[in-house]
Design an enzyme around this catalytic site. Structure first.
Site, PDB file in Angstrom:
ATOM      1  N   THR A 270       0.867  -1.163   0.000  1.00  0.00           N
ATOM      2  CA  THR A 270       0.000   0.000   0.000  1.00  0.00           C
ATOM      3  C   THR A 270       0.903   1.212   0.000  1.00  0.00           C
ATOM      4  OG1 THR A 270      -1.995   0.904   0.986  1.00  0.00           O
ATOM      5  CG2 THR A 270      -0.199   0.432   2.489  1.00  0.00           C
TER       6      THR A 270
ATOM      7  N   LYS B 107      -7.899   2.897   3.851  1.00  0.00           N
ATOM      8  CA  LYS B 107      -6.769   2.696   4.761  1.00  0.00           C
ATOM      9  C   LYS B 107      -6.443   3.947   5.574  1.00  0.00           C
ATOM     10  CE  LYS B 107      -4.958  -0.305   1.213  1.00  0.00           C
ATOM     11  NZ  LYS B 107      -3.920  -0.431   0.194  1.00  0.00           N
TER      12      LYS B 107
ATOM     13  N   GLY C 126      -3.451   6.445   9.046  1.00  0.00           N
ATOM     14  CA  GLY C 126      -3.398   5.582   7.884  1.00  0.00           C
ATOM     15  C   GLY C 126      -2.483   4.411   8.171  1.00  0.00           C
TER      16      GLY C 126
ATOM     17  N   SER D 233       4.651  -0.057   0.528  1.00  0.00           N
ATOM     18  CA  SER D 233       5.465  -0.457  -0.625  1.00  0.00           C
ATOM     19  C   SER D 233       5.766   0.703  -1.565  1.00  0.00           C
ATOM     20  CB  SER D 233       4.780  -1.581  -1.386  1.00  0.00           C
ATOM     21  OG  SER D 233       3.512  -1.158  -1.838  1.00  0.00           O
TER      22      SER D 233
END
Length: 188
Positions: free
Chosen positions: A13, A45, A57, A136
């Site tokens: 994410t 998220k 988040g 990521s």
């Protein structure tokens, strides 16, 4: 002899926070992946906590993140209007509790005064220059946000443009962005 295969992991994410000119913003993409497969493209998220006084988040395993959201919400109730204290207490629990230690997630949290990164290793870090990215695609979004920080763009625009850059580069990040913001008390 058969090789033992590792189970597929939920991947990636991108979560980004920018604090600029009286606003703090946290943005996150909506993609949930299992191995090479996109499972969901519209996950949320990023969300408000503590009656809208805190935004957060997460990057990592979804169930783990929901557990951390719940734990952080409980700490914020225990220590109202004390985000730093609530986060330090959560980080202590996260590091020492046998169950929580197994959680695989990171969080960005912010209130009107502080932006913080929380990790399972007990870290509670305040980002330099009010900008931080996790997940990521976090480094891609972070680099883009730092490059845009000195422009005339506001915090939300910087977040949106930076998340778009991350989505172009990171296969585990999409362009379905959720944005939450708060007014920054330090600018008043």
């Amino acid at each position: 002899m058969s090789e033992r295969q590792e189970p597929q992991q939920w991947h990636g994410t991108t979560i980004l926070t920018v604090r600029k000119a009286g606003k703090v913003v946290i943005a996150g993409d909506g993609q949930v992946s299992l191995g090479p497969t996109v499972i969901k493209g519209s996950a949320r998220k990023v969300r408000p906590l503590a009656g809208g006084k805190v935004i957060a988040g997460f990057a990592g395993a979804t169930a783990d993140a929901f557990t951390l959201f719940e734990r952080l919400e409980a700490k914020l109730e225990q220590y109202p209007n004390q985000l730093m204290r609530a986060c330090v207490e959560l980080a202590k629990d996260w590091r020492t509790d046998r169950y929580l230690r197994r959680l695989e997630a990171m969080m960005l949290v912010a209130d009107s005064k502080h932006s913080l990164v929380l990790t399972g290793t007990g870290d509670v870090l305040e980002p330099e220059n009010g900008i931080m990215g996790i997940g990521s695609g976090g480094n891609y979004a972070l680099a883009a946000a730092r490059a845009l920080a000195d422009t005339d763009y506001d915090a939300e625009t910087i977040c949106r443009k930076s998340m778009a850059v991350a989505a172009e580069i990171c296969v585990y990040t999409n362009e379905n962005i959720t944005v939450e913001s708060l007014d920054d008390e330090s600018a008043a």
